[in-house]
Design an enzyme around this catalytic site. Structure first.
Site, short mmCIF file in Angstrom:
data_model
loop_
_atom_site.label_atom_id
_atom_site.label_comp_id
_atom_site.label_asym_id
_atom_site.label_seq_id
_atom_site.Cartn_x
_atom_site.Cartn_y
_atom_site.Cartn_z
CD GLU A 225 35.97 -64.95 62.20
OE1 GLU A 225 35.35 -66.02 62.06
OE2 GLU A 225 35.74 -64.17 63.12
CB CYS B 48 39.49 -66.18 63.32
SG CYS B 48 38.49 -67.86 63.15
#
Ligand code: THU
Length: 130
Positions: free
Chosen positions: A52, A86
């Site tokens: 991510e 993330c």
């Protein structure tokens, strides 16, 4: 290429000599552009970066700062769950209602939102008065 295809394809490039756990992530922006990233590990383990984070870095490097949709895929028994860091990184660039699809390489998908992944997230909108 679709968002899911982009995430699935970039996952193949993951550099994971330590965990062997390949992850691919792709973000779509309001312009329609897709930016993808994979996890990149390091012999100094904490220096590794998530898929991510890679997708977000590619988006920002391309001059975009707004996420309209997210897709994350891994060879996990259930749709891969983004780590806490993330979730915060995604929340920096996405409204709470933004769709996040978590997937397995077998084709199992779980659809959620940024707000469901990180309820009550601290984000840049909260500093609008300063
Ligand atoms: N990882 C990601 O890249 N994204 C996730 O959503 C979950 C975990 C990576 C970090 C590390 O390289 C490996 O997966 C095992 O934790």
């Amino acid at each position: 290429m679709s968002l899911s295809d982009a995430a699935r394809a970039v996952r193949e490039n993951a550099y994971v000599p330590y965990s062997k756990f390949k992850v691919g992530a792709a973000v779509r922006t309001p312009s329609g552009a897709i930016h993808a990233g994979c996890n990149v590990e390091n012999a100094a383990y904490p220096e590794g970066t998530c898929a991510e984070a890679g997708a977000i870095a590619a988006m920002v490097a391309a001059g975009e700062t707004e996420i309209a949709e997210v897709y994350v895929i891994a060879d996990s028994p259930t749709p891969v769950s983004p780590c806490g860091g993330c979730r915060q990184k995604i929340a920096e660039f996405a409204d709470g209602a933004v769709k996040v699809t978590l997937a397995t390489t077998d084709g199992d998908e779980f659809e959620t939102t940024v707000a469901d992944l990180l309820p009550g997230a601290f984000n840049p909108r909260q500093m609008e008065r300063t």
